[in-house]
Structure formats: structure tokens, C-alpha cells
Design an enzyme around this catalytic site. Structure first.
Site, PDB file in Angstrom:
ATOM      1  N   GLU A 128      40.980  41.715  41.933  1.00 13.46           N
ATOM      2  CA  GLU A 128      42.230  42.485  41.815  1.00 13.46           C
ATOM      3  C   GLU A 128      43.046  42.031  40.606  1.00 13.46           C
ATOM      4  OE1 GLU A 128      41.432  44.895  43.457  1.00 13.46           O
ATOM      5  OE2 GLU A 128      42.892  45.129  45.064  1.00 13.46           O
ATOM      6  N   THR A 181      49.702  52.340  37.065  1.00 12.62           N
ATOM      7  CA  THR A 181      50.205  51.280  37.950  1.00 12.62           C
ATOM      8  C   THR A 181      51.512  50.718  37.384  1.00 12.62           C
ATOM      9  OG1 THR A 181      47.902  50.774  38.352  1.00 12.62           O
ATOM     10  CG2 THR A 181      49.485  49.191  39.190  1.00 12.62           C
TER      11      THR A 181
HETATM   12  P1  ADP Z   1      43.052  51.966  43.111  1.00 15.37           P
HETATM   13  O1  ADP Z   1      43.324  50.829  44.047  1.00 15.37           O
HETATM   14  O2  ADP Z   1      44.255  52.753  42.747  1.00 15.37           O
HETATM   15  O3  ADP Z   1      41.911  52.821  43.589  1.00 15.37           O
HETATM   16  P2  ADP Z   1      41.812  50.166  41.495  1.00 15.37           P
HETATM   17  O4  ADP Z   1      42.472  48.986  42.120  1.00 15.37           O
HETATM   18  O5  ADP Z   1      40.483  50.555  41.954  1.00 15.37           O
HETATM   19  O6  ADP Z   1      42.688  51.406  41.689  1.00 15.37           O
HETATM   20  O7  ADP Z   1      41.761  49.859  39.941  1.00 15.37           O
HETATM   21  C1  ADP Z   1      40.818  50.444  39.146  1.00 15.37           C
HETATM   22  C2  ADP Z   1      40.692  49.632  37.847  1.00 15.37           C
HETATM   23  O8  ADP Z   1      39.759  48.567  37.992  1.00 15.37           O
HETATM   24  C3  ADP Z   1      40.163  50.514  36.745  1.00 15.37           C
HETATM   25  O9  ADP Z   1      40.837  50.163  35.553  1.00 15.37           O
HETATM   26  C4  ADP Z   1      38.697  50.131  36.643  1.00 15.37           C
HETATM   27  O10 ADP Z   1      38.171  50.314  35.347  1.00 15.37           O
HETATM   28  C5  ADP Z   1      38.723  48.646  37.006  1.00 15.37           C
HETATM   29  N1  ADP Z   1      37.431  48.192  37.570  1.00 15.37           N
HETATM   30  C6  ADP Z   1      36.641  47.200  37.088  1.00 15.37           C
HETATM   31  N2  ADP Z   1      35.551  47.045  37.860  1.00 15.37           N
HETATM   32  C7  ADP Z   1      35.613  47.966  38.853  1.00 15.37           C
HETATM   33  C8  ADP Z   1      34.768  48.298  39.945  1.00 15.37           C
HETATM   34  N3  ADP Z   1      33.613  47.673  40.190  1.00 15.37           N
HETATM   35  N4  ADP Z   1      35.182  49.282  40.763  1.00 15.37           N
HETATM   36  C9  ADP Z   1      36.338  49.943  40.534  1.00 15.37           C
HETATM   37  N5  ADP Z   1      37.184  49.685  39.506  1.00 15.37           N
HETATM   38  C10 ADP Z   1      36.816  48.699  38.665  1.00 15.37           C
END
Ligand code: ADP
Length: 307
Positions: A128, A181
Site C-alpha cells: 500500500e 487519491t
Molecule cells: P484502489 O484501492 O482505489 O482500487 P489501488 O490501491 O489499487 O486503488 O491503487 C492502484 C495503484 O497501485 C495504481 O497506481 C497501480 O499502478 C499500482 N499498482 C502496483 N502494483 C499493483 C498491483 N499488483 N495491483 C494493482 N495495482 C497495482
């Protein structure tokens, strides 16, 4: 055991009055991951299906979380990871958290369970930190423990798994809009007026009590947020109407999932949750914004082994 296939659930964080402390896991929405022991030291991402995400383990939450675990053991072990991504990044239903939680769960299993769930949360939080700049625990806790989870404290990390009433279903709509965000953070105030804080902690206590006693009326009365939703909801077109129509369709409550743009509602029974889905869809059809909608039982198990 040399390899494992897992389901890593999507999660809803910031559950109304539980802003930044309460989350829950979904049952039918999540990623699949295949993890194998390898002779090559460290984490190698061998496949990513469904989304365009970095293969470089240092840039993917899979690596950030996995290396946090391996470093804690001073381990020379190696793992190959295939990611079948179903949760869209940036949707507000814990896409990065699913990958981070799934990785540490699987590696822990393949190493013979050296860590407990709370320790795994701490490693997954490093994912995170990579995804959003801060090591938040609410989504990864819900993904690892399953059901409803309360982050009672960060220092020391204290995660409490809360009872999930059997008839509780979630409806989630993901309107196809982007919320940065940083913007979702910027609109929040640094201080909370005492009168709002009093209402908020009254509701948190009510919600926890309602979840334990399976009192759906109390859950419904408690699902209100005076801290984040009044400021963040303006970033989501149609939010007020989605909320109003969901409640009219029978939802116990409705709020922003994570920092949006997804919106969640909780209902008693599958039939009500489906009616809420129809009401939510209607709003975005009329506004002309594309969406995905999901109806799911609450997943009380967390990350699951498929084979
Ligand atoms: P949300 O909680 O709003 O769905 P995320 O916490 O998934 O959003 O954040 C997504 C961010 O994390 C993006 O910038 C994405 O590129 C990055 N990221 C890196 N690795 C991963 C992964 N394995 N899965 C999802 N997002 C990833």
C-alpha cells in the site's frame, strides 16, 4: 508444497462511520494468483493478465509486500508469481491490497506459516505504501482476515476481526470516472468539530454492536459518516442520488468505498442487494456514465486457496 493458487478478494474500506478504521472483504470479486517456489532468489513476476501493471517487482505491490516478508526472515527463497487481475486499479475496492495480501498469504503458506495474520498485514502494508504513498492497513486487513475488520491501532498494530451477520450482502457500483487519491485527501479537513466527532463515534460503536448482535436495524442506523463523506462525495457525480435511490430500494446504508469512485451499499438478503444494484445502475444510465456493478456476500474467510 511447492505451488499454490489463491483467490485474493476485493475489499471495501472506510465503511461509512468507520473512516480509515473499518473494512470488509467481498466474496465474488477478486484476483487470482499462482505462486511457485523458484531457484531464482527473490520475487519474479512471470505473468500479468487483465491489466497493464509493472513486471518489475520493485514497482509492483506484489514485490513490495513479498520482499517485506522475505527481508523479515532474511530469506534467500525465490518465488514466481502469475497475477490474473480482475479488480481494476484505482477503483476504490482495494486492487493493490488484493495483490499485496495475496502475495504475503501465499508465500507464508509455501514457507510453512512462519507469520500470523497481523504480521502479514504489516508486510502487505508495504504494498500500500508503494501504491498510494502511505502504509494504510484497512484494505489489506480485510483481505487477509476476511469479514469485517477494525484497525484499532497502528502503533502497535492491532487488527480486530468483527462478526459478520449471515444475511449481509454488499452492492458495489464502480462508475468509470477517475478520482485522484491526492484530491480525495485534499478535500478532507484537518480537524473534526466535536459535535460531528460525537456522532461519528456513537455510530462506530453502534455499527460494531449491530454486527455482533446481527441487529440489522442498528447497523442501518449506524451507517453514517460525518467526517469524510460530506467532503468527498462532491467528487463523485451522482453520489447523492445513488445513495437516496439505494436506501429507497431497501439498503441498510450506502457510502463511498475507499476513496471512491466506487460506492457501496449493505443490504439484508441477496434479493434486496440486487434491487439496490438495479437502482444504482438506473442512476448512472440516466447520467450517462459507464459503470460496473457487483453484488456479493461478505467474504468471511479472506484470501482463499483454490488449489
Ligand atoms: P484502489 O484501492 O482505489 O482500487 P489501488 O490501491 O489499487 O486503488 O491503487 C492502484 C495503484 O497501485 C495504481 O497506481 C497501480 O499502478 C499500482 N499498482 C502496483 N502494483 C499493483 C498491483 N499488483 N495491483 C494493482 N495495482 C497495482
Amino acid at each position: 508444497m511447492d505451488q499454490i493458487k489463491i483467490f485474493a478478494p476485493a475489499t471495501v474500506a472506510n465503511v461509512s462511520c468507520g473512516f480509515d478504521v473499518l473494512g470488509f472483504a467481498l466474496d465474488t470479486i477478486g484476483d487470482e494468483m499462482h505462486i511457485r517456489k523458484s531457484d531464482k532468489k527473490g520475487i519474479t513476476i512471470t505473468k500479468i493478465v487483465g491489466e497493464d501493471l509493472p513486471y518489475d517487482a520493485k514497482k509492483n505491490v506484489v514485490g513490495a509486500a513479498g520482499y517485506a516478508l522475505l527481508d523479515a526472515l532474511n530469506s534467500d527463497a525465490g518465488f514466481e508469481i502469475d497475477i490474473y487481475k480482475k479488480i481494476k486499479p484505482g477503483s476504490g475496492i482495494g486492487s493493490s491490497a488484493a495483490s499485496a495480501a495475496g502475495t504475503v498469504f501465499a508465500i507464508n503458506k509455501l514457507l510453512g506459516n512462519p507469520f500470523n495474520n497481523t504480521e502479514l498485514v504489516r508486510f502487505a502494508m508495504e504494498g500500500e505504501r508503494l501504491a498510494c504513498g502511505s502504509a494504510i492497513a484497512d484494505n489489506v486487513s480485510a483481505a487477509l482476515f476476511g469479514g469485517f475488520t477494525l484497525v484499532r491501532s497502528y502503533a502497535p498494530l492491532d487488527i480486530i476481526k468483527i462478526n459478520t451477520p449471515n444475511q449481509l450482502y454488499a452492492t458495489v457500483i464502480h462508475p468509470q470516472i477517475e478520482i485522484k487519491t491526492a484530491d480525495a485527501r485534499r478535500v478532507l479537513k484537518d480537524t473534526v468539530p466535536l459535535k460531528d466527532a460525537i456522532k461519528q463515534w456513537g455510530n462506530v460503536g453502534g455499527l460494531i454492536s449491530g454486527l455482533y448482535t446481527e441487529d440489522y436495524g442498528l447497523i442501518s442506523r449506524s451507517l453514517h459518516d460525518y467526517v469524510a463523506e460530506p467532503f468527498r462525495s462532491v467528487l463523485i457525480p451522482g453520489f447523492d442520488l445513488v445513495k437516496q435511490k439505494s436506501i429507497e430500494a431497501g439498503a441498510l446504508g450506502c457510502g463511498i468505498s475507499g476513496s471512491g469512485p466506487s460506492i457501496f451499499a449493505l443490504s439484508k438478503g441477496l434479493e434486496n442487494a440486487q434491487k439496490v444494484a438495479d437502482a444504482m445502475k438506473e442512476v448512472y444510465k440516466n447520467i450517462g456514465i459507464d459503470f460496473y456493478v457487483y453484488v456479493s456476500k461478505i467474504n468471511t474467510e479472506g484470501v482463499k486457496i483454490i488449489s
